[in-house]
Design a protein around this motif. Structure first.
Motif, PDB file in Angstrom:
ATOM      1  N   THR A 313       0.778  -1.076   0.248  1.00 28.03           N
ATOM      2  CA  THR A 313       0.081   0.056  -0.057  1.00 28.03           C
ATOM      3  C   THR A 313       0.857   1.295   0.113  1.00 28.03           C
ATOM      4  O   THR A 313       0.559   2.045  -0.829  1.00 28.03           O
ATOM      5  CB  THR A 313      -1.171  -0.053   1.388  1.00 28.03           C
ATOM      6  OG1 THR A 313      -1.988  -1.225   1.177  1.00 28.03           O
ATOM      7  CG2 THR A 313      -1.634   1.186   1.367  1.00 28.03           C
ATOM      8  N   ALA A 314       1.977   1.272   0.893  1.00 31.14           N
ATOM      9  CA  ALA A 314       2.827   2.403   0.989  1.00 31.14           C
ATOM     10  C   ALA A 314       3.700   2.631  -0.584  1.00 31.14           C
ATOM     11  O   ALA A 314       3.566   3.845  -1.067  1.00 31.14           O
ATOM     12  CB  ALA A 314       3.745   2.124   1.987  1.00 31.14           C
ATOM     13  N   ILE A 315       4.087   1.296  -0.928  1.00 30.91           N
ATOM     14  CA  ILE A 315       4.592   1.505  -2.319  1.00 30.91           C
ATOM     15  C   ILE A 315       3.906   2.012  -3.314  1.00 30.91           C
ATOM     16  O   ILE A 315       4.393   2.959  -4.171  1.00 30.91           O
ATOM     17  CB  ILE A 315       5.292   0.195  -2.689  1.00 30.91           C
ATOM     18  CG1 ILE A 315       6.243  -0.406  -1.741  1.00 30.91           C
ATOM     19  CG2 ILE A 315       5.895   0.151  -4.116  1.00 30.91           C
ATOM     20  CD1 ILE A 315       6.597  -1.944  -1.664  1.00 30.91           C
ATOM     21  N   ARG A 316       2.537   1.687  -3.383  1.00 27.86           N
ATOM     22  CA  ARG A 316       1.553   2.374  -4.409  1.00 27.86           C
ATOM     23  C   ARG A 316       1.416   3.760  -4.220  1.00 27.86           C
ATOM     24  O   ARG A 316       1.191   4.481  -4.948  1.00 27.86           O
ATOM     25  CB  ARG A 316       0.496   1.526  -4.349  1.00 27.86           C
ATOM     26  CG  ARG A 316       0.383   0.041  -4.830  1.00 27.86           C
ATOM     27  CD  ARG A 316      -1.053  -0.659  -5.078  1.00 27.86           C
ATOM     28  NE  ARG A 316      -1.543  -0.986  -4.006  1.00 27.86           N
ATOM     29  CZ  ARG A 316      -1.643  -2.311  -3.157  1.00 27.86           C
ATOM     30  NH1 ARG A 316      -0.769  -3.221  -3.789  1.00 27.86           N
ATOM     31  NH2 ARG A 316      -2.079  -2.388  -2.088  1.00 27.86           N
ATOM     32  N   MET A 317       1.513   4.255  -3.101  1.00 29.95           N
ATOM     33  CA  MET A 317       1.443   5.762  -2.727  1.00 29.95           C
ATOM     34  C   MET A 317       2.527   6.418  -3.172  1.00 29.95           C
ATOM     35  O   MET A 317       2.603   7.515  -3.692  1.00 29.95           O
ATOM     36  CB  MET A 317       1.089   6.010  -1.301  1.00 29.95           C
ATOM     37  CG  MET A 317      -0.308   5.337  -0.920  1.00 29.95           C
ATOM     38  SD  MET A 317      -0.961   6.082   0.688  1.00 29.95           S
ATOM     39  CE  MET A 317      -0.101   5.180   2.019  1.00 29.95           C
ATOM     40  N   PRO A 502     -12.193  -4.429  -3.985  1.00 25.66           N
ATOM     41  CA  PRO A 502     -10.736  -4.041  -4.815  1.00 25.66           C
ATOM     42  C   PRO A 502     -10.554  -2.512  -4.562  1.00 25.66           C
ATOM     43  O   PRO A 502     -11.607  -1.659  -5.077  1.00 25.66           O
ATOM     44  CB  PRO A 502     -10.770  -4.534  -5.891  1.00 25.66           C
ATOM     45  CG  PRO A 502     -12.093  -5.552  -6.104  1.00 25.66           C
ATOM     46  CD  PRO A 502     -13.035  -5.006  -4.949  1.00 25.66           C
ATOM     47  N   ASP A 503      -9.378  -2.086  -4.244  1.00 23.48           N
ATOM     48  CA  ASP A 503      -9.065  -0.920  -4.264  1.00 23.48           C
ATOM     49  C   ASP A 503      -7.550  -0.372  -4.739  1.00 23.48           C
ATOM     50  O   ASP A 503      -6.623  -1.453  -4.485  1.00 23.48           O
ATOM     51  CB  ASP A 503      -9.082  -0.222  -2.813  1.00 23.48           C
ATOM     52  CG  ASP A 503      -8.561   1.300  -2.875  1.00 23.48           C
ATOM     53  OD1 ASP A 503      -9.742   2.026  -3.033  1.00 23.48           O
ATOM     54  OD2 ASP A 503      -7.697   1.468  -2.329  1.00 23.48           O
ATOM     55  N   PRO A 504      -7.468   0.396  -5.502  1.00 21.99           N
ATOM     56  CA  PRO A 504      -6.128   0.724  -6.228  1.00 21.99           C
ATOM     57  C   PRO A 504      -5.060   0.917  -5.361  1.00 21.99           C
ATOM     58  O   PRO A 504      -3.882   0.601  -5.672  1.00 21.99           O
ATOM     59  CB  PRO A 504      -6.227   1.725  -7.318  1.00 21.99           C
ATOM     60  CG  PRO A 504      -7.402   2.436  -6.867  1.00 21.99           C
ATOM     61  CD  PRO A 504      -8.445   1.473  -6.244  1.00 21.99           C
ATOM     62  N   ILE A 505      -5.273   1.397  -4.230  1.00 19.47           N
ATOM     63  CA  ILE A 505      -3.919   1.793  -3.240  1.00 19.47           C
ATOM     64  C   ILE A 505      -4.093   0.973  -2.238  1.00 19.47           C
ATOM     65  O   ILE A 505      -3.199   0.225  -2.037  1.00 19.47           O
ATOM     66  CB  ILE A 505      -4.161   3.247  -2.841  1.00 19.47           C
ATOM     67  CG1 ILE A 505      -4.024   4.160  -3.954  1.00 19.47           C
ATOM     68  CG2 ILE A 505      -3.144   3.566  -1.543  1.00 19.47           C
ATOM     69  CD1 ILE A 505      -2.669   4.365  -4.485  1.00 19.47           C
TER      70      ILE A 505
END
Ligand code: WT7
Length: 585
Positions: A313-317, A502-505
């Protein structure tokens, strides 16, 4: 280079990895050798805190153990020698308070020095250490503190006031609350004790009682799809796997400055936020502040972080903020970046290489396994999208269950349940007080993980999905049942079904479907009221982000809500004919 393969650790890798040859390490590895490395000749004492702290303090008391950043990026070091003295003091304090070995000491704290003092001091006194998540609301906290029968809680004044004070009457076992904030106005709170004041009076020496490998050490709660949360118990011997994985997976040693971004309220915070890396003698970089893109890059740069363990999640942010931003910072000290907790998209692996100069190495494990079990190692090619290969000393397989039996599937590329050959040192030894639930996790010598996966012909494992209804949101495991129960408390709610959308982040967000009782209107006001109720009771990290009203929810004939169908609908999959399943009229 094809996208399906990313090179071995680059030629500019400053030091050769501790496991240069995976195949060889696998062939030669024994847990006995790790045990010999960590214990003195003829002495089987495996106290986790002694291995994590005192062993290094004895060798070099000055070496920094914790490097604490504050809001303004000022840092303060705490050496292994000081950490030894503080944790001795905490163990001594527990003795003076009459806390017995085996009793539960819980923490509700962020990444502040008191957390490390309490966790390691508890282990020195042979207490059972139980971390709790500060973003939990009162309800999940009450449940966990009660199930644990916690004797001591270490927290701060604001957290105590907001979340614990109102529960105190429901917690008869909880004898002592220690407040970690130095100037907390304790006079106003007769039921609490000042931690720092008491530590100052404590003995800085403590004789750790000889600790056997099977002495219980850690208690981490994890959610189930039904019933109460499960308290997974690990014993002191788990340090063997925490140490081995910290070296072989995270490549940690005495020269490293290691940053684990996991919250201390979950198992990663204990195992790779405290025990594993300290057992290798490395320095922990601690940031008590919440996630912020520039702040994180600045810490990587300023603290010269050499090994970084974070979550998808952090990497996607970070990815969303763009790779140009990453390139503004000097990240040349970073030699290894790894990820855990949820599926890591192949794009994220590649992005790491482009933006940070290091690909992300995915790793897999769970609360019950107590340490990383499957990983992409520094010396190996990464297959983006794959979780990697089993830790030396661990046997993993894809199995199919047949009734009470489980059989390994020899053919590659077959979907099935991920299983691990029982036991290994950090395997959970119990679900607290639930013998049957524990036994149900094992069949024919396999521990069944509940995850669905595939293994390819080269032995790499690929995550397919969870085999149950649990929700992974921002890397945190949430049980739908706990959320549904809280929604059902509202007098307007007839039925509730909670699923991961489902959520992209965040990977998934918690979504609730609610059917109302007669006389209630599913309008915006009620929707807000229900979301607010859930937030107050459960905390922002657990409460639903979305709520949708329905006439009725799909159910089996026996009346069980079929979350699978609600989930399929969220993913846009056809739900089939529900009318035959729906017995609510
Ligand atoms: C579940 C365990 C990881 C330790 C802390 C969380 C999922 C974990 C991965 C990964 C895909 C992953 C699994 C697992 N998970 N790592 N690399 N790829 N899924 O422990 O809260 O007990 O959660 O997290 O579903 O069973 P946990």
């Amino acid at each position: 280079m094809p996208r399906s393969q990313i090179a071995k650790h680059p030629a500019d890798f400053p030091v050769p990895p501790k496991m240069p040859d995976y195949e060889r390490a696998r062939a030669d590895f024994t847990w006995e050798a790790v045990r010999r490395e960590l214990t003195d000749e003829g002495c089987a004492d495996l106290n986790m805190a002694r291995i994590a702290v005192d062993r290094h303090a004895d060798a070099n008391a000055e070496r920094p153990a914790l490097r604490v950043t504050d809001r303004h990026f000022r840092v303060e070091d705490l050496s292994y020698g000081e950490l030894r003295a503080r944790t001795n003091g905490f163990a001594d304090l527990l003795c003076r308070l009459g806390v017995q070995p085996g009793e539960v000491v819980a923490t509700l704290l962020g990444r502040i020095p008191a957390l490390y003092t309490a966790a390691l001091g508890t282990l020195k006194n042979q207490g059972l250490y139980c971390p709790l998540f500060t973003a939990f609301g009162p309800e999940p906290l009450r449940q966990r503190l009660q199930l644990a029968g916690a004797r001591v809680l270490v927290t701060t004044l604001p957290l105590y006031r907001r979340k614990i004070a109102s529960l105190r009457k429901d917690l008869p076992h909880l004898k002592h609350v220690l407040l970690a904030d130095a100037d907390a106005g304790h006079d106003a709170l007769p039921d609490c004790l000042p931690l720092e004041g008491l530590l100052a009076e404590s003995d800085r020496e403590f004789a750790i009682p000889p600790t056997a490998e099977e002495t219980p050490a850690l208690l981490h709660f994890t959610s189930g799809t039904t019933g109460q949360p499960k308290g997974a118990v690990q014993s002191h011997g788990a340090i063997l796997a925490q140490y081995a994985s910290s070296r072989l997976v995270l490549d940690l040693g005495t020269e490293d400055r290691f940053w684990c971004t996991a919250d201390p309220g979950w198992v990663t915070g204990t195992v790779y936020g405290i025990l594993g890396p300290l057992s290798t003698g490395s320095t922990l970089i601690l940031d008590p502040e919440p996630f912020e893109v520039r702040r994180w890059y600045r810490i990587l740069e300023a603290e010269r972080v050499s090994v970084w363990y974070t979550a998808p999640t952090a990497i996607r942010m970070l990815m969303r903020a763009g790779s140009a931003l990453a390139r503004e910072y000097d990240l040349s000290a970073l030699r290894l970046a790894a990820s855990v907790g949820e599926p890591l998209n192949p794009e994220a692996v590649v992005w790491g290489e482009e933006a940070l100069g290091r690909p992300f190495h995915d790793t897999w494990w769970q609360t019950e396994t107590g340490a990383v079990m499957i990983a992409n190692y520094p010396s190996q090619d990464i297959r983006p999208g794959s979780m990697g290969r089993p830790l030396p000393g661990v046997e993993a397989a894809i199995v199919h269950r047949r009734g009470a039996h489980a059989a390994a599937v020899p053919e590659p590329d077959t979907e099935g349940e991920l299983a691990l050959r029982s036991p290994w040192p950090s395997m959970f030894r119990a679900y607290l007080g639930e013998t049957r639930r524990y036994a149900a996790c094992f069949a024919d010598g396999w521990y069944l993980t509940g995850d669905l996966a595939r293994r390819d012909a080269d032995g790499y494992f690929w995550f397919v999905g969870r085999g149950d209804d649990l929700i992974k949101t921002s890397g945190h495991l949430i049980g739908p049942f706990e959320v549904e129960n809280v929604l059902m408390e509202h007098r307007g709610v007839a039925e509730a079904g909670v699923v991961g959308k489902p959520d992209p982040i965040a990977g998934q967000v918690v979504k609730a479907f609610v059917a109302l009782r007669k006389g209630f209107d599913g309008d915006e006001g009620l929707r807000r009221e229900l979301l607010g109720h859930a937030r107050r009771r459960l905390g922002a990290a657990v409460a639903p982000k979305e709520l949708e009203f329905r006439q009725s929810l799909p159910k089996t004939r026996s009346g069980k809500i079929m979350r699978r169908l609600l989930r399929a609908e969220e993913k846009g999959e056809p739900m089939g004919d529900l009318s035959s399943l729906d017995d609510s009229g």
